[in-house]
Design a protein around this motif. Structure first.
Motif, PDB file in Angstrom:
ATOM      1  N   THR A 284      22.520   4.355 -78.752  1.00 46.62           N
ATOM      2  CA  THR A 284      21.444   4.943 -79.548  1.00 46.62           C
ATOM      3  C   THR A 284      20.818   3.880 -80.436  1.00 46.62           C
ATOM      4  O   THR A 284      21.482   2.920 -80.835  1.00 46.62           O
TER       5      THR A 284
ATOM      6  N   GLU B 141      26.574  14.404 -91.277  1.00 51.03           N
ATOM      7  CA  GLU B 141      26.333  14.119 -89.864  1.00 51.03           C
ATOM      8  C   GLU B 141      25.332  15.116 -89.278  1.00 51.03           C
ATOM      9  O   GLU B 141      25.352  16.287 -89.663  1.00 51.03           O
TER      10      GLU B 141
ATOM     11  N   ARG C  14      23.779  17.834 -87.010  1.00 48.35           N
ATOM     12  CA  ARG C  14      24.481  18.933 -86.353  1.00 48.35           C
ATOM     13  C   ARG C  14      24.175  18.968 -84.863  1.00 48.35           C
ATOM     14  O   ARG C  14      23.098  18.570 -84.445  1.00 48.35           O
ATOM     15  N   MET C  15      25.144  19.487 -84.105  1.00 46.50           N
ATOM     16  CA  MET C  15      24.955  19.613 -82.667  1.00 46.50           C
ATOM     17  C   MET C  15      25.122  21.070 -82.297  1.00 46.50           C
ATOM     18  O   MET C  15      25.919  21.786 -82.908  1.00 46.50           O
ATOM     19  N   ASP C  16      24.376  21.475 -81.312  1.00 50.97           N
ATOM     20  CA  ASP C  16      24.483  22.841 -80.826  1.00 50.97           C
ATOM     21  C   ASP C  16      25.921  23.106 -80.366  1.00 50.97           C
ATOM     22  O   ASP C  16      26.516  22.266 -79.685  1.00 50.97           O
ATOM     23  N   ASN C  17      26.475  24.226 -80.755  1.00 51.85           N
ATOM     24  CA  ASN C  17      27.887  24.483 -80.476  1.00 51.85           C
ATOM     25  C   ASN C  17      28.194  24.497 -78.978  1.00 51.85           C
ATOM     26  O   ASN C  17      29.211  23.965 -78.537  1.00 51.85           O
TER      27      ASN C  17
ATOM     28  N   VAL D  39      26.700  22.893 -76.593  1.00 50.58           N
ATOM     29  CA  VAL D  39      26.694  21.525 -76.071  1.00 50.58           C
ATOM     30  C   VAL D  39      27.980  20.809 -76.487  1.00 50.58           C
ATOM     31  O   VAL D  39      28.627  20.125 -75.682  1.00 50.58           O
ATOM     32  N   ALA D  40      28.370  20.997 -77.744  1.00 48.33           N
ATOM     33  CA  ALA D  40      29.581  20.346 -78.247  1.00 48.33           C
ATOM     34  C   ALA D  40      30.793  20.768 -77.414  1.00 48.33           C
ATOM     35  O   ALA D  40      31.650  19.950 -77.077  1.00 48.33           O
TER      36      ALA D  40
ATOM     37  N   ASP E 225      25.386  14.397 -73.432  1.00 47.83           N
ATOM     38  CA  ASP E 225      25.392  14.195 -74.884  1.00 47.83           C
ATOM     39  C   ASP E 225      23.970  13.866 -75.351  1.00 47.83           C
ATOM     40  O   ASP E 225      23.421  12.824 -74.988  1.00 47.83           O
ATOM     41  N   PRO E 226      23.365  14.732 -76.149  1.00 49.65           N
ATOM     42  CA  PRO E 226      21.969  14.492 -76.545  1.00 49.65           C
ATOM     43  C   PRO E 226      21.804  13.228 -77.382  1.00 49.65           C
ATOM     44  O   PRO E 226      20.691  12.704 -77.497  1.00 49.65           O
ATOM     45  N   ARG E 227      22.903  12.705 -77.957  1.00 51.39           N
ATOM     46  CA  ARG E 227      22.761  11.513 -78.798  1.00 51.39           C
ATOM     47  C   ARG E 227      22.630  10.242 -77.972  1.00 51.39           C
ATOM     48  O   ARG E 227      22.107   9.241 -78.447  1.00 51.39           O
TER      49      ARG E 227
END
Ligand code: HEM
Ligand code: SF4
Ligand code: SF4
Ligand code: FES
Lengths: 227, 249
Positions: free
Chosen positions: B123, B133, B135-138, B140-141, B184-186
Motif C-alpha cells: 500500500t 485504525e 475500519r474494515m467490513d466485518n 470481509v474481515a 484484502d481491500p488494503r
C-alpha cells in the motif's frame, strides 16, 4: 540472501501468458471432446432404437458434411488435447516412480483418478486414432456396415477395451474440469462425484448394449444372406 | 489395558554419513486420550532418545508436528491413537528437506514462499500511528481470517502430486496466501501484479486439481474453492491482457 534461498529458480518466458493460454486450450479441447463423445454415443446408440434411426442420423451428418469436416476437426482436437495434457504427465522413469509411489502412499481417490486418466490416455491415443482412421476411411456410416465391422476380426474385443477406457477418461475429465475451474466447489463436490460415477455407469451400459446389438445384427444379416 | 501399538518409524540422519534410511519397529501400550505426539514423546523418553521429531504447541497451532501418518500427511498432536489401527507407520513429509527421522525443514520453504508471494500488504497509504485504525467490513474481515488460519504445517504441499513432481511448484499454501491478499481491500496490487506471481505453471496453472491439499489440510482451509477462484480469475486476466494488447492503441 541468495545463499539461504534454496528455491530460487529462473523461469524465463518469452510470452508471459503462455501457460495461461495453454491451460485454456487444454480445457477447451478437453471439453470439446467430452461433448463430442456424448453426441457420438447418441449417434452410435441410436441403433438400440433401430438401425433406420442410426442410418438417418448418419445420413444427416454426412449430407451436411458434418462428418467429413467434423471428423478431421475432432482428430486435430484429439491430438492437440494429447499434446497439451502431456505437459503435465510424468514421462521419465524417475517421475513415473515418484507419481506411483506418491499415489500408493496417499491412498487418495482423486489422486488415483489422475493416474487413471494418465493410463487411459495412452491407450485412447493409439486405439482412438485407429478407430477414427478406420471409420472415416469407410464412409458412409450405416448401421449395417458398423455391425459388420464390429462382428469381424477382433473388433468386438477392440471396442470392449476402448469403451471403458474412453468412458472413464471422459467422466473423470469432466469432473476435473469442474474442480479446476471452480464449478465444483467444496459444497457440491460429493454430489459431483456421484454424478461422475452415474455418468460412467450409464454410458457403459448404453455402450455395451450397442456393441451387443451390432454383434447380433451382424449374425442375423449374415444368416439372412445364407453365409 | 490398552492395545499394544505397533509403530514403524522412518529413521535417517543425513548428518551421519554411515546412516542409511530404514524403518524401525517400536511397541507401546496405548493409554487413555493418547495422541500420536504423546506416543512419540514416550517412545523417545522410555525407549529411544535418538528419535528425532518436531513439536511445539501440541495443540494444532504451530504446525511443526506434521508428518506422514499411515500414508497421509497430518499433525501428530491432533491424531488420536484410539482412532488409529494397531499398526502405525510414520514418515517425514516429502518435498521438504529432511533434518532427521520425522523432522523436516518447512521454515526455509515457507520463507521462500513469503518472498515469492510478497506476503505483506502493498500500500502507498500513509499510516498515522496516533489515529484509530481504519475500519474494515466485518464480512470481509472474516473472509480474510478464514484464509489466514493456515498454520504453515506443509501437509498440503507434501500431499500434492504436482509439488512432489516439481520442486518449484508453489502449492496450495502459497496460492491460498495470494487469494488472501486479493480479497484484502488494503492491498493495492493490481490484477497484473498478481498474475505475474501466480499466472504460470509454477503457480495456479500447474495445479492439476487433484485436491489432496483440500483433503489433508488439518485446519480445513477452503483450498479447493480458492484454487478454482484463482484459476478463473487468472485465466480471465490473461484473456483481458491479450485483447487489450492486440487492440490498436
Ligand atoms: C470423428 C470421429 C469419430 C467417428 C466418426 C466415430 C464413429 C463411430 C462409429 C460409426 C461407431 C460404431 C462402430 C463402428 O462403426 O466401428 C463408433 C464406436 C465407438 N467409438 Fe467412435 N467415432 C469417432 C471418434 C471416436 C473417439 C475419439 C473415441 C474415443 C476417444 C471413440 C470411441 C468409440 C467407442 C468406445 C466406440 C464403441 C462404442 C459402442 O458401440 O458401445 N470414437 N464410433
Ligand atoms: S493450507 Fe492447511 S495444510 Fe497447507 S500449510 Fe496451511 S494449514 Fe497446513
Ligand atoms: S489441487 Fe492443486 S495444489 Fe492441491 S494437491 Fe492438487 S495439484 Fe496440488
Ligand atoms: S505441535 Fe503444534 S501443531 Fe502439532
Amino acid at each position: 540472501m541468495a545463499g539461504t534461498a534454496t528455491m530460487l529458480y529462473a523461469h524465463p518466458q518469452a510470452h508471459p501468458r503462455r501457460d495461461a493460454c495453454l491451460d485454456w486450450l487444454q480445457m477447451i479441447t478437453g471439453a470439446c471432446l467430452v461433448i463430442f463423445m456424448w453426441c457420438h454415443m447418441l449417434l452410435v446408440s441410436s441403433v438400440l432404437v433401430g438401425p433406420a434411426l442410426m442410418d438417418a442420423i448418419a445420413w444427416f451428418f454426412e449430407a451436411t458434411y458434418l462428418v467429413q469436416a467434423g471428423g478431421p476437426v475432432i482428430f486435430v482436437c484429439f491430438l492437440a488435447h494429447f499434446i497439451l495434457a502431456a505437459r503435465k504427465i510424468p514421462f521419465t522413469a524417475g517421475d513415473q516412480e515418484i507419481a506411483w509411489t506418491h499415489a500408493r502412499m496417499l491412498r487418495h481417490r482423486d489422486t488415483w483418478l489422475w493416474m487413471v486418466q494418465m493410463v487411459t490416455a495412452m491407450f485412447i491415443l493409439v486405439m482412438g486414432a485407429i478407430h477414427m482412421w478406420v471409420v472415416l476411411n469407410d464412409l458412409p456410416i450405416t448401421a449395417e456396415r458398423s455391425a459388420a465391422r464390429v462382428a469381424s476380426g477382433g473388433w468386438l474385443w477392440f471396442y470392449f477395451i476402448l469403451l471403458p477406457l474412453a468412458e472413464l477418461h471422459v467422466s473423470v475429465g469432466a469432473y476435473r474440469i469442474g474442480v479446476k475451474w471452480g464449478f465444483i466447489s467444496r459444497q457440491n463436490r460429493p454430489k459431483a462425484k456421484r454424478i461422475e460415477l452415474c455418468m460412467f455407469v450409464v454410458f457403459m451400459v448404453i455402450g455395451v448394449g450397442t456393441l451387443l446389438v451390432f454383434n447380433h445384427m451382424a449374425t442375423v444379416l449374415s444368416a439372412g444372406r445364407g453365409v | 489395558m490398552g492395545r499394544n501399538i505397533h509403530f514403524e518409524i522412518f529413521r535417517y540422519n543425513p548428518q551421519d554419513t554411515a546412516s542409511i534410511p530404514r524403518m524401525q519397529t517400536y511397541f507401546l501400550e496405548e493409554t487413555i486420550n493418547m495422541t500420536l505426539f504423546i506416543a512419540l514423546t514416550r517412545l523417545r523418553e522410555e525407549q529411544d532418545p535418538s528419535l528425532v521429531f518436531d513439536f511445539c504447541c501440541r495443540a494444532g497451532i504451530c504446525g511443526s508436528c506434521a508428518m506422514v501418518i499411515n500414508g497421509r500427511p497430518g499433525l501428530a498432536c491432533q491424531t488420536q491413537i484410539k482412532n488409529m489401527p494397531g499398526h502405525i507407520s510414520l514418515h517425514p513429509l516429502p518435498v521438504f528437506k529432511i533434518i532427521g527421522d520425522l523432522s523436516v525443514d518447512t521454515g526455509v520453504w515457507f520463507r521462500e514462499m513469503y518472498r515469492k508471494t510478497e506476503s505483506w500488504i502493498h500500500t502507498r497509504a500513509e499510516v498515522d500511528p496516533t489515529l484509530e485504525e481504519a475500519r474494515m467490513d466485518n464480512a470481509v474481515a472474516e473472509e480474510i481470517y478464514e484464509l489466514e488460519r493456515c498454520i504453515e504445517c506443509g501437509c498440503c504441499i507434501a500431499a500434492c502430486g504436482t509439488a512432489n513432481l516439481r520442486p518449484d511448484f508453489m502449492g496450495a499454501a502459497a496460492l491460498n496466501r495470494i487469494a488472501r491478499f486479493m480479497i484484502d481491500p488494503r492491498d493495492e496490487r493490481s490484477e497484473r501484479e498478481y498474475f505475474d506471481i501466480i499466472g504460470t505453471d509454477f503457480g495456479i496453472f500447474g495445479c492439476m486439481g487433484l485436491l489432496a491439499c483440500e483433503d489433508v489440510c488439518p485446519k480445513q482451509l477452503p483450498l479447493q474453492d480458492q484454487l478454482g477462484f484463482l484459476r478463473r480469475k487468472m485465466g480471465f486476466a490473461a484473456l483481458r491482457q491479450i485483447f487489450k494488447t492486440s487492440r490498436p492503441a
